[in-house]
Design a protein around this motif. Structure first.
Motif, PDB file in Angstrom:
ATOM      1  N   ALA A 297       0.812  -1.223   0.000  1.00 42.58           N
ATOM      2  CA  ALA A 297       0.000   0.000   0.000  1.00 42.58           C
ATOM      3  C   ALA A 297       0.844   1.271   0.000  1.00 42.58           C
ATOM      4  N   ASP A 298       1.815   1.366   0.899  1.00 44.13           N
ATOM      5  CA  ASP A 298       2.607   2.588   0.997  1.00 44.13           C
ATOM      6  C   ASP A 298       3.414   2.836  -0.277  1.00 44.13           C
ATOM      7  N   GLY A 299       4.062   1.790  -0.790  1.00 43.82           N
ATOM      8  CA  GLY A 299       4.867   1.949  -1.998  1.00 43.82           C
ATOM      9  C   GLY A 299       4.039   2.302  -3.216  1.00 43.82           C
ATOM     10  N   VAL A 300       2.893   1.654  -3.373  1.00 42.34           N
ATOM     11  CA  VAL A 300       2.020   1.952  -4.514  1.00 42.34           C
ATOM     12  C   VAL A 300       1.505   3.384  -4.419  1.00 42.34           C
ATOM     13  N   ALA A 301       1.167   3.826  -3.199  1.00 39.67           N
ATOM     14  CA  ALA A 301       0.704   5.204  -3.028  1.00 39.67           C
ATOM     15  C   ALA A 301       1.801   6.197  -3.405  1.00 39.67           C
ATOM     16  N   GLU A 302       3.056   5.935  -3.003  1.00 42.68           N
ATOM     17  CA  GLU A 302       4.165   6.828  -3.354  1.00 42.68           C
ATOM     18  C   GLU A 302       4.405   6.854  -4.860  1.00 42.68           C
ATOM     19  N   ILE A 303       4.385   5.678  -5.491  1.00 35.47           N
ATOM     20  CA  ILE A 303       4.578   5.625  -6.946  1.00 35.47           C
ATOM     21  C   ILE A 303       3.478   6.401  -7.652  1.00 35.47           C
ATOM     22  N   THR A 304       2.247   6.244  -7.193  1.00 35.92           N
ATOM     23  CA  THR A 304       1.120   6.947  -7.806  1.00 35.92           C
ATOM     24  C   THR A 304       1.267   8.456  -7.626  1.00 35.92           C
ATOM     25  N   LEU A 305       1.684   8.892  -6.436  1.00 35.47           N
ATOM     26  CA  LEU A 305       1.890  10.328  -6.204  1.00 35.47           C
ATOM     27  C   LEU A 305       3.026  10.868  -7.076  1.00 35.47           C
ATOM     28  N   ALA A 306       4.077  10.061  -7.259  1.00 31.24           N
ATOM     29  CA  ALA A 306       5.175  10.489  -8.134  1.00 31.24           C
ATOM     30  C   ALA A 306       4.661  10.653  -9.566  1.00 31.24           C
ATOM     31  N   HIS A 307       3.854   9.691 -10.029  1.00 37.03           N
ATOM     32  CA  HIS A 307       3.230   9.823 -11.344  1.00 37.03           C
ATOM     33  C   HIS A 307       2.407  11.113 -11.419  1.00 37.03           C
ATOM     34  N   LEU A 308       1.657  11.382 -10.340  1.00 36.15           N
ATOM     35  CA  LEU A 308       0.755  12.533 -10.336  1.00 36.15           C
ATOM     36  C   LEU A 308       1.542  13.839 -10.440  1.00 36.15           C
ATOM     37  N   VAL A 309       2.597  13.973  -9.642  1.00 35.91           N
ATOM     38  CA  VAL A 309       3.415  15.189  -9.682  1.00 35.91           C
ATOM     39  C   VAL A 309       4.012  15.378 -11.075  1.00 35.91           C
ATOM     40  N   GLU A 310       4.570  14.318 -11.644  1.00 36.38           N
ATOM     41  CA  GLU A 310       5.191  14.436 -12.956  1.00 36.38           C
ATOM     42  C   GLU A 310       4.153  14.746 -14.039  1.00 36.38           C
ATOM     43  N   LEU A 311       2.977  14.143 -13.926  1.00 41.10           N
ATOM     44  CA  LEU A 311       1.927  14.415 -14.911  1.00 41.10           C
ATOM     45  C   LEU A 311       1.490  15.876 -14.852  1.00 41.10           C
ATOM     46  N   TRP A 312       1.303  16.385 -13.637  1.00 40.49           N
ATOM     47  CA  TRP A 312       0.945  17.807 -13.496  1.00 40.49           C
ATOM     48  C   TRP A 312       2.066  18.691 -14.027  1.00 40.49           C
ATOM     49  N   ALA A 313       3.318  18.360 -13.668  1.00 42.15           N
ATOM     50  CA  ALA A 313       4.450  19.182 -14.112  1.00 42.15           C
ATOM     51  C   ALA A 313       4.569  19.167 -15.633  1.00 42.15           C
ATOM     52  N   MET A 314       4.307  18.032 -16.252  1.00 39.36           N
ATOM     53  CA  MET A 314       4.355  17.982 -17.718  1.00 39.36           C
ATOM     54  C   MET A 314       3.216  18.799 -18.321  1.00 39.36           C
ATOM     55  N   HIS A 315       2.097  18.817 -17.656  1.00 42.81           N
ATOM     56  CA  HIS A 315       0.970  19.637 -18.113  1.00 42.81           C
ATOM     57  C   HIS A 315       1.343  21.120 -18.056  1.00 42.81           C
ATOM     58  N   TRP A 316       2.052  21.502 -17.011  1.00 39.95           N
ATOM     59  CA  TRP A 316       2.443  22.910 -16.860  1.00 39.95           C
ATOM     60  C   TRP A 316       3.617  23.292 -17.758  1.00 39.95           C
ATOM     61  N   HIS A 317       4.382  22.290 -18.250  1.00 43.67           N
ATOM     62  CA  HIS A 317       5.602  22.581 -19.009  1.00 43.67           C
ATOM     63  C   HIS A 317       5.623  21.866 -20.364  1.00 43.67           C
ATOM     64  N   ASP A 318       4.468  21.855 -21.027  1.00 42.94           N
ATOM     65  CA  ASP A 318       4.365  21.370 -22.410  1.00 42.94           C
ATOM     66  C   ASP A 318       4.953  19.985 -22.617  1.00 42.94           C
ATOM     67  N   HIS A 319       4.809  19.113 -21.611  1.00 42.42           N
ATOM     68  CA  HIS A 319       5.232  17.722 -21.730  1.00 42.42           C
ATOM     69  C   HIS A 319       6.692  17.591 -22.149  1.00 42.42           C
ATOM     70  N   ASP A 320       7.526  18.441 -21.584  1.00 41.26           N
ATOM     71  CA  ASP A 320       8.951  18.478 -21.897  1.00 41.26           C
ATOM     72  C   ASP A 320       9.723  18.045 -20.646  1.00 41.26           C
TER      73      ASP A 320
END
Length: 338
Positions: A297-320
Motif C-alpha cells: 500500500a505505501d509503496g504503490v501510493a508513493e509511486i502513484t503520487l510520483a506519477h501525479l506530480v510528474e503528470l501535473w508538471a508535464m501539463h504545466w511545461h508542455d510535456h517536456d
C-alpha cells in the motif's frame, strides 16, 4: 497416436519473421518511442533486426553479443500452445494477453514494474527472477515519467543486491508478480518463458486518479500535503528520478535544434470545485492503497503520487521532461519540504 516428447525451442513452431534485439550489453529494456529524449540510457540501447525463429535461437545459443525477443503469442502462430483452455485458466480479468520471452545466457530484463498483474511461466531453460516491493522505488531510481524508459530502474542491479524474492525458475515453474512490484529477470541459459498480463485493480484506481483535474501550480504543495505525502516527497522524487540525469537534461535544454517531448494525454481541468477535486483525489488514493494490499500500500501510493506530480508538471511545461527537470530542481532548491 499419443506420444510424449521433451520440449525444446526447435519444437516450438513460431511462424514468420521475428524482431530480435541485439546488444553488447546483457541488459534489455522496453523503450517507449516518441516519449521524449532518451538521456542517460546509453547502456540499454540496442539494435533491432528481423530474423527467422531458427536464426533467433541460434543467436541466443552463441552469446555474446546478447540477444532477446518478446512477442504476443497471438502474433507467433502458436495455436498449439493455446489449446485445451490453459490460456483461459490464467486469465484473471479483461484484456489479458500472453507473450513469449526468448533470450540466451545472460540476457537480462532490467528491473522495472508493470501496471498489470503478471504470471510468468518457464518452459525451457532456467531463469533467475528477483523481486522488490513497490516501496523500493526510491532506491531503484526509476526513470522519469516522460522518459522513454519510464517505470524502469536506472540503478545497476548487482548480483548481491538484496531482494524479497530471489528464485531460479526451472521448466514448469511459475511466479506471480503483482502490479507495481519490481522484477529483474536474467536467463541463465537459452530460455523460453510465457507470461500472461492481466488488469490490476490497484492500477485501475491509480489510473482514475491520474486522469483527474490538474490544480494550479501554486497549489502543488498543498495538494500533496492533502494526499499525505511525506514532507520530503518532492526532494526524494527529484533525487531519485531526475538528479542522476540532470547533467544530461541540461545539455538537452541547451541544444538549439531540439524539440520538446511528445505530447502525451493531458488531464483536463474539471468543472468541480477545488474542494471536490481534492476529496476525489483522497478517495481514489485510499482505494488504490486498499486494492494494493498491506504489503504494497505505501509503496504503490508513493509511486502513484510520483506519477501525479510528474503528470501535473508535464501539463504545466508542455510535456517536456528536460523542463520538468529544471522545474523540480528549482522547487527543491527553494524549499525541499512540503
Amino acid at each position: 497416436r499419443p506420444t510424449v516428447t521433451k520440449f525444446a525451442p526447435t519444437t516450438l513452431e513460431l511462424g514468420g519473421a521475428m524482431a530480435m534485439k541485439r546488444s553488447e550489453s546483457p541488459l534489455f529494456m522496453y523503450n517507449e518511442a516518441g516519449r521524449g529524449d532518451d538521456v542517460g540510457a546509453e547502456r540499454f540501447r540496442c539494435d533491432v533486426v528481423t530474423v527467422s525463429p531458427a536464426q533467433l535461437f541460434a543467436a541466443c545459443a552463441s552469446q555474446p553479443p546478447y540477444h532477446y525477443s518478446v512477442a504476443p503469442l497471438s502474433d507467433r502462430g502458436t495455436a498449439e500452445l493455446l489449446h485445451d483452455g490453459w490460456y483461459d485458466d490464467f486469465r484473471s480479468g479483461r484484456h489479458s494477453h500472453a507473450s513469449a520471452w526468448i533470450g540466451g545466457a545472460g540476457s537480462t530484463t532490467q528491473a522495472h514494474y508493470d501496471v498489470a498483474d503478471n504470471v510468468l511461466c518457464q518452459t525451457f531453460g532456467r531463469k533467475r527472477v528477483r523481486v522488490w516491493p513497490p516501496a523500493a522505488h526510491w532506491a531503484l531510481r526509476v526513470f522519469p515519467d516522460a522518459h522513454p524508459r519510464s517505470r524502469k530502474a536506472q540503478k545497476t542491479i548487482d548480483d548481491d543486491d538484496p531482494s524479497v524474492l530471489d528464485v531460479v525458475l526451472e521448466p514448469g515453474d511459475g511466479v506471480v508478480i503483482p502490479a507495481f512490484w519490481f522484477h529483474h529477470v536474467e536467463a541463465l541459459e537459452l530460455s523460453v518463458s510465457v507470461n500472461v498480463f492481466s488488469p490490476s485493480r490497484a492500477a485501475d484506481a491509480a489510473g482514475e486518479l491520474l486522469g483527474g483535474a490538474v490544480p494550479p501550480l501554486s497549489e502543488l504543495r498543498a495538494a500533496l500535503r492533502d494526499l499525505g505525502a511525506s514532507p520530503t516527497f518532492l526532494a526524494d522524487l527529484y533525487a531519485s528520478r531526475y538528479a542522476p540525469l540532470s547533467d544530461d537534461y541540461a545539455k538537452v535544454r541547451a541544444d538549439p535544434e531540439r524539440r520538446p517531448g511528445a505530447d502525451r494525454r493531458r488531464p483536463v481541468d474539471g468543472a468541480r470545485s477545488r474542494e471536490e477535486d481534492g476529496a476525489r483525489r483522497r478517495e481514489l488514493l485510499a482505494e488504490c492503497r486498499r486494492r494494493a494490499g498491506p504489503d504494497a500500500a505505501d509503496g504503490v501510493a508513493e509511486i502513484t503520487l510520483a506519477h501525479l506530480v510528474e503528470l501535473w508538471a508535464m501539463h504545466w511545461h508542455d510535456h517536456d521532461a528536460a523542463q520538468v527537470d529544471a522545474f523540480l530542481r528549482g522547487l527543491v532548491a527553494q524549499e525541499g519540504i512540503l
